[in-house]
Design a protein around this motif. Structure first.
Motif, mmCIF file in Angstrom:
data_model
loop_
_atom_site.group_PDB
_atom_site.id
_atom_site.type_symbol
_atom_site.label_atom_id
_atom_site.label_comp_id
_atom_site.label_asym_id
_atom_site.label_seq_id
_atom_site.Cartn_x
_atom_site.Cartn_y
_atom_site.Cartn_z
ATOM 1 N N THR A 26 0.829 -1.204 0.000
ATOM 2 C CA THR A 26 0.000 0.000 0.000
ATOM 3 C C THR A 26 0.859 1.248 0.000
ATOM 4 O O THR A 26 1.856 1.332 0.707
ATOM 5 C CB THR A 26 -0.905 0.009 1.246
ATOM 6 O OG1 THR A 26 -1.703 -1.166 1.225
ATOM 7 C CG2 THR A 26 -1.783 1.239 1.294
ATOM 8 N N GLU A 63 0.735 7.380 10.922
ATOM 9 C CA GLU A 63 0.315 6.288 11.802
ATOM 10 C C GLU A 63 -1.172 5.982 11.635
ATOM 11 O O GLU A 63 -1.579 4.822 11.586
ATOM 12 C CB GLU A 63 0.609 6.635 13.257
ATOM 13 C CG GLU A 63 0.245 5.521 14.221
ATOM 14 C CD GLU A 63 0.554 5.854 15.667
ATOM 15 O OE1 GLU A 63 0.232 5.024 16.528
ATOM 16 O OE2 GLU A 63 1.103 6.939 15.948
ATOM 17 N N GLY A 66 -1.795 3.745 8.923
ATOM 18 C CA GLY A 66 -1.213 2.411 9.045
ATOM 19 C C GLY A 66 0.265 2.328 8.748
ATOM 20 O O GLY A 66 0.812 1.239 8.603
ATOM 21 N N GLY A 67 0.933 3.476 8.658
ATOM 22 C CA GLY A 67 2.357 3.473 8.320
ATOM 23 C C GLY A 67 3.256 3.747 9.507
ATOM 24 O O GLY A 67 2.793 4.104 10.595
ATOM 25 N N ARG A 68 4.551 3.576 9.271
ATOM 26 C CA ARG A 68 5.586 3.831 10.276
ATOM 27 C C ARG A 68 6.652 4.745 9.671
ATOM 28 O O ARG A 68 6.859 4.737 8.456
ATOM 29 C CB ARG A 68 6.235 2.518 10.707
ATOM 30 C CG ARG A 68 5.292 1.507 11.315
ATOM 31 C CD ARG A 68 6.017 0.229 11.761
ATOM 32 N NE ARG A 68 7.003 -0.300 10.822
ATOM 33 C CZ ARG A 68 6.729 -1.107 9.795
ATOM 34 N NH1 ARG A 68 5.478 -1.471 9.541
ATOM 35 N NH2 ARG A 68 7.687 -1.550 9.011
#
Length: 113
Positions: A26, A63, A66-68
């Motif tokens: 994604t 965040e 859904g990311g870092r």
């Protein structure tokens, strides 16, 4: 999403960036962030504190999607006073490492507005 940073040995060793980044999965596009608090007011009286708020806002959006921080492929910082930014680069770097860590693309570009 996975990120692979590619730095061929025949190129100079990168400092603060990677020569190429390969991502799979994604993709999240983040809007530009500024030093706005939740009520929409600009906070922070200097470049260091405004950078901290803007980066915190960016990472909160990342965040929530859904990311870092380690999955960032590129980041551009726009500044009004490049001399002031450069004068506080060490402090800004410490904030970056504290909030985003050290597995990052760093600020791939700095623009002056």
């Amino acid at each position: 999403m996975s990120i692979e940073r590619v730095n061929p040995p025949q190129l100079a060793e990168p400092v603060g960036f990677s020569h190429a980044v390969v991502g799979t999965g994604t993709i999240v596009f983040l809007a530009g962030q500024t030093a706005l608090d939740p009520s929409g007011d600009i906070v922070g009286g200097d470049v260091v504190s405004q950078f901290e708020v803007a980066l915190g806002n960016l990472l909160a959006a990342l965040e929530a999607a859904g990311g870092r921080p380690g999955q960032l492929a590129s980041l551009t910082v726009y500044v009004v006073d490049l001399g002031d930014y450069r004068a506080h680069a060490r402090e800004i770097g410490r904030i970056w490492r504290r909030l985003a860590g050290t597995d990052y693309p760093a600020m791939a570009g700095i623009g002056v507005t």
